[in-house]
Design a protein around this motif. Structure first.
Motif, PDB file in Angstrom:
ATOM      1  N   VAL A 185     -11.571   4.138 -28.105  1.00  0.00           N
ATOM      2  CA  VAL A 185     -12.025   2.046 -28.069  1.00  0.00           C
ATOM      3  C   VAL A 185     -13.290   2.495 -27.319  1.00  0.00           C
ATOM      4  O   VAL A 185     -13.332   2.653 -26.080  1.00  0.00           O
ATOM      5  N   SER A 222     -10.003  -4.107 -25.294  1.00  0.00           N
ATOM      6  CA  SER A 222      -7.994  -3.911 -26.634  1.00  0.00           C
ATOM      7  C   SER A 222      -7.276  -4.708 -24.753  1.00  0.00           C
ATOM      8  O   SER A 222      -6.625  -4.459 -24.835  1.00  0.00           O
ATOM      9  N   TYR A 271      -4.165   0.109 -23.075  1.00  0.00           N
ATOM     10  CA  TYR A 271      -4.200  -0.204 -23.764  1.00  0.00           C
ATOM     11  C   TYR A 271      -3.756   0.157 -25.292  1.00  0.00           C
ATOM     12  O   TYR A 271      -3.286   1.397 -25.322  1.00  0.00           O
TER      13      TYR A 271
END
Length: 328
Positions: free
Chosen positions: A92, A127, A191
């Motif tokens: 991410v 996230s 996350y």
């Protein structure tokens, strides 16, 4: 200089003294990152073999202990080494931002927990499970986890009031709808990993329920098909909150199992009594192949982490955020 990157088993080249994150990105190694300054923890990885220089500026220090965690953005390679990066298929990248927001609502969840909703002037992508730094004024800054999703268009926080706390005291006594708040982030590496299809263990202590709710809402929003066991630990019955939210999530996902565990003064006819770790021990002799998300006080997170490892969850598959009071 050679850097062996696991689990890709790929060798990349870097100049002596090169920043590890920059070297990884230059070689197109998939790597999560956000703040680039060592605050968010997103670029965490492990030094499996070799020496590196860890830290930034005057805090740089040699690190020659194998299997030590470092932040890639704050690490410099000094000799050939082996680095283990986390889950290259779960990268991410949410560039850290600072935005202004205004208070949209303040609600009481329990006798000492408030729900604060902020409306940002500009969106911040994050996230599920991450957190941000909130600044309410000079010397009034503290990290808080989001309970919602990026798509909500607002930020939801659960704030437990700390006796004598400077920040939480301000939130309780002075913060009002319409006030300006500075939001910085996102931060944190605990996350949601979206590609995991196996069973999931979620452990929340107190307001640690906020990031866990974000993760559960993220799972529901994406229709992920995992068996989920949530253990929500509180001190006493009056500390229980979020029952309606959890019930709605269970209705939407019958594979979500919710266990509310009360440490003292609980009614065995209504919920489980004791510690969350005791409840997990009773229910799950083997957690091999599971993923774990752990959020709450440092002692609870440490105990749950140790238990998760003992029951078979790989250390790289335990994602934890400990909530430190910081006197706030």
């Amino acid at each position: 200089m050679d850097i062996l990157v696991q689990p890709l088993n790929r060798v990349i080249q870097a100049e002596p003294g090169a920043n590890l994150l920059e070297a990884l990105l230059a070689a197109q190694v998939p790597m999560s990152y956000s703040c680039m300054s060592g605050r968010c923890g997103t670029c965490r990885c492990r030094v499996v073999d070799g020496d590196v220089l860890a830290g930034g500026g005057i805090d740089q220090r040699p690190l020659d202990v194998q299997d030590s965690e470092v932040l890639a953005c704050q690490t410099y390679v000094t000799e050939p080494c082996t680095i283990r990066i986390p889950e290259p298929d779960e990268v991410v990248v949410h560039p850290a931002r600072i935005v202004k927001a205004s208070v949209a609502a303040i609600e009481d969840l329990t006798h000492d927990i408030k729900r604060v909703l902020l409306k940002p002037a500009k969106p911040i992508e994050f996230s599920p499970g991450q957190y941000v730094q909130l600044q309410f004024g000079p010397d009034l800054s503290r990290p808080y986890s989001m309970a919602g999703l990026t798509t909500d268009g607002q930020f939801e926080f659960h704030v437990r009031l700390v006796p004598g706390g400077r920040v939480t005291g301000y939130i309780a006594d002075q913060l009002k709808v319409g006030d300006a708040v500075k939001v910085s982030g996102p931060l944190g590496s605990a996350y949601l990993r979206r590609k995991h299809a196996g069973p999931i263990l979620c452990v929340a202590g107190g307001t640690g329920l906020a990031p866990i709710l974000s993760i559960l809402r993220g799972i529901a929003a994406e229709g992920l098909a995992s068996d989920i066991h949530l253990y929500f630990g509180v001190r006493s019955p009056r500390d229980i909150y979020g029952s309606d939210w959890l019930a709605a999530l269970q209705t939407a996902n019958p594979r979500l199992n919710v266990h509310v565990v009360v440490a003292s003064g609980g009614d065995p006819g209504q919920h489980r009594c004791g510690l969350v770790t005791q409840a997990i021990e009773e229910d799950h002799p083997d957690l091999t192949g599971w993923r774990a998300y752990l959020c709450g006080s440092p002692p609870m997170v440490e105990a749950a982490t140790q238990l998760a490892r003992q029951r078979g969850i790989a250390p790289d598959h335990i994602y934890a955020d400990a909530f430190y009071s910081q006197g706030n």
